[in-house]
Design an enzyme around this catalytic site. Structure first.
Site, short mmCIF file in Angstrom:
data_model
loop_
_atom_site.label_atom_id
_atom_site.label_comp_id
_atom_site.label_asym_id
_atom_site.label_seq_id
_atom_site.Cartn_x
_atom_site.Cartn_y
_atom_site.Cartn_z
N HIS A 15 0.84 -1.19 0.00
CA HIS A 15 0.00 0.00 0.00
C HIS A 15 0.89 1.25 0.00
O HIS A 15 2.11 1.16 -0.12
CB HIS A 15 -0.95 -0.03 1.20
CG HIS A 15 -0.26 -0.16 2.51
ND1 HIS A 15 0.24 0.93 3.18
CD2 HIS A 15 0.03 -1.24 3.27
CE1 HIS A 15 0.80 0.53 4.31
NE2 HIS A 15 0.70 -0.79 4.38
N ALA A 16 0.30 2.42 0.13
CA ALA A 16 1.02 3.69 -0.04
C ALA A 16 2.20 3.87 0.92
O ALA A 16 3.28 4.28 0.50
CB ALA A 16 0.05 4.86 0.10
#
Length: 88
Positions: A15-16
């Protein structure tokens, strides 16, 4: 060129926040770092590249390292994956 496989072990996958950690670590190296998934190549030195991989927990990624410092880049990625990118 060095080719290694790594399993995504953290709960939320790539994820980010993880993408930012990967890119920050790999920016220290000159080598190109490409992940291959489902017949596509993604640049692991780019946040967009990491996010686009859309890797989930349990996915096994094939990563190619090529360049003058590829062995050191492999070790850096190995540490990131083993430490679950600093997550639980």
């Amino acid at each position: 060129m060095i080719v290694e496989q790594f399993e995504v072990c953290n709960e939320l996958g790539l994820h980010a926040r993880v993408a930012s950690r990967i890119v920050r670590e790999l920016s220290k190296f000159e080598s190109n770092v490409i992940v291959k998934k489902e017949g596509k190549d993604f640049n692991l030195k780019s946040v967009l590249g990491v996010m686009t991989v859309n890797a989930k927990k349990g996915d096994v990624l094939t990563i190619e390292f090529s360049g003058s410092d590829e062995a050191a880049a492999v070790e850096a990625v190995r540490v990131l994956f083993l430490n679950k990118f600093g997550e639980k």
